[in-house]
Each structure stands twice: as structure tokens, then as C-alpha cells.
Motif scaffolding. Structure first.
Motif, mmCIF file in Angstrom:
data_model
loop_
_atom_site.group_PDB
_atom_site.id
_atom_site.type_symbol
_atom_site.label_atom_id
_atom_site.label_comp_id
_atom_site.label_asym_id
_atom_site.label_seq_id
_atom_site.Cartn_x
_atom_site.Cartn_y
_atom_site.Cartn_z
ATOM 1 N N VAL A 48 -44.960 45.980 2.416
ATOM 2 C CA VAL A 48 -43.605 45.617 1.999
ATOM 3 C C VAL A 48 -43.285 46.274 0.659
ATOM 4 N N TYR A 49 -44.231 46.268 -0.239
ATOM 5 C CA TYR A 49 -43.992 46.860 -1.554
ATOM 6 C C TYR A 49 -43.784 48.371 -1.446
ATOM 7 N N TYR A 51 -42.913 50.239 1.300
ATOM 8 C CA TYR A 51 -41.826 50.690 2.157
ATOM 9 C C TYR A 51 -40.485 50.021 1.906
ATOM 10 N N SER A 52 -40.442 49.020 1.036
ATOM 11 C CA SER A 52 -39.174 48.360 0.763
ATOM 12 C C SER A 52 -38.859 48.307 -0.728
ATOM 13 N N VAL A 53 -39.790 47.803 -1.514
ATOM 14 C CA VAL A 53 -39.514 47.614 -2.945
ATOM 15 C C VAL A 53 -39.398 48.956 -3.668
ATOM 16 N N ASN A 56 -36.291 51.190 -2.707
ATOM 17 C CA ASN A 56 -35.084 50.557 -3.201
ATOM 18 C C ASN A 56 -34.984 50.702 -4.718
ATOM 19 N N ASP A 97 -31.699 42.768 -1.814
ATOM 20 C CA ASP A 97 -32.801 43.318 -1.015
ATOM 21 C C ASP A 97 -34.096 43.329 -1.813
ATOM 22 N N SER A 101 -37.459 41.165 -0.889
ATOM 23 C CA SER A 101 -38.774 41.795 -0.717
ATOM 24 C C SER A 101 -39.807 41.172 -1.646
#
Length: 163
Positions: A48-49, A51-53, A56, A97, A101
Motif C-alpha cells: 500500500v505504501y 503503490y498508493s502513498v 500520490n 486518498d 492509505s
């Protein structure tokens, strides 16, 4: 963040993951259950970190003029201090978002802590049972006899049939 802080952060994450996978070397079923769940949650947090945080953050928050203050001329002595301008509308969705996350990461890491606490509690229960058996002078309690293979009904029946 400055590069040395980022490297320190990456080292802490790597050390945490290595420690978690190192505990698999014990090979006991209880460890595999607790550590397997912990490894899954820890891996979920890392994914998650990554691929998202981070995407972003780098796409929306690296070139912001901070703080969001508007330049104001000199104010008279009895006036109110300058107020902050409203939060930019273009950053509302990316901020939510990012917060979502981070919430996922914090819940997953709390799960890792809970699983490791459960593992410790289960191991303490085993240690307490062993200490109780030793305090009885080496005599096995009825519960301990039931847990052994030799006293199981199937094993006793097999011995009687052989005789």
C-alpha cells in the motif's frame, strides 16, 4: 524529506521485515500461524505504501509553497492577524486518498502488533504449563497424560491387540 531520513526510514522497514521473517526459522506451528499473519499484514502495508502513498505524495505534494499564507501588507496595531487562505480545492481528493492509505497502513500494523502479542501470550501459556508440571515433582498431571501419544485410546487399544 531529506535523503538521509528516507534511507533511515527504508532501513527501519527492511529491519522490521527481516526480523519478522527471521522468526519463521523456529518452525513451530504456533509461530507459523502468528508470524504468517503478521508477514501478510506487514507485506500489505509495504505494498500500500509503495503503490498508493508514495506515488500520490510525489505527484501532488512535493512542490507546494508552504505554509499556505497570503502576503498581507502591514496591519494596524489593533487589527486581527492574517488568516490562512482556504485549503486548495485541487488537493482535497489527493489528501483524502493519502489519509485513507495511511489509515490502511496503521490498521495493518496494529494487526501485526496484536498478532505478535497473541503469539507471546500463547507461548507464555505453554511455559506456565511446563513450569506447573515441573513443580509437581516430575509427576504428570492427568491433562499431561491425555496429551501424550502413549495414553491416547487408539495407542492403548493397539497395545492390547498386539498382546
Amino acid at each position: 524529506m531529506p535523503a538521509p531520513v528516507a534511507y533511515f526510514y527504508m532501513a527501519i522497514v527492511t529491519l522490521g521485515g527481516a526480523t519478522l521473517f527471521w522468526s519463521f526459522s523456529d518452525g513451530r506451528a504456533g509461530n507459523l500461524m502468528f508470524d504468517g499473519g503478521s508477514a501478510f499484514l506487514y507485506g500489505t502495508t509495504v505494498v500500500v505504501y509503495l503503490y498508493s502513498v508514495l506515488p500520490n505524495f510525489f505527484a501532488n505534494f512535493t512542490s507546494l509553497p508552504l505554509p499556505f499564507t497570503s502576503p498581507t501588507p502591514e496591519l494596524p496595531a489593533n487589527s486581527h492577524p492574517p488568516s490562512f487562505p482556504p485549503f486548495p480545492q485541487s488537493l482535497r481528493a489527493p489528501t483524502l486518498d493519502l489519509a485513507s492509505s495511511h489509515l490502511i497502513c496503521s490498521v495493518a500494523l496494529t494487526g501485526v502488533l496484536a498478532l505478535q502479542a497473541g503469539r507471546w501470550w500463547a507461548e507464555q501459556a505453554d511455559i506456565d504449563e511446563d513450569d506447573e508440571d515441573e513443580m509437581l515433582g516430575g509427576e504428570e498431571t492427568e491433562d499431561a497424560k491425555l496429551r501424550t501419544r502413549e495414553s491416547s485410546p487408539a495407542f492403548v487399544d493397539a497395545d492390547k491387540k498386539q498382546k
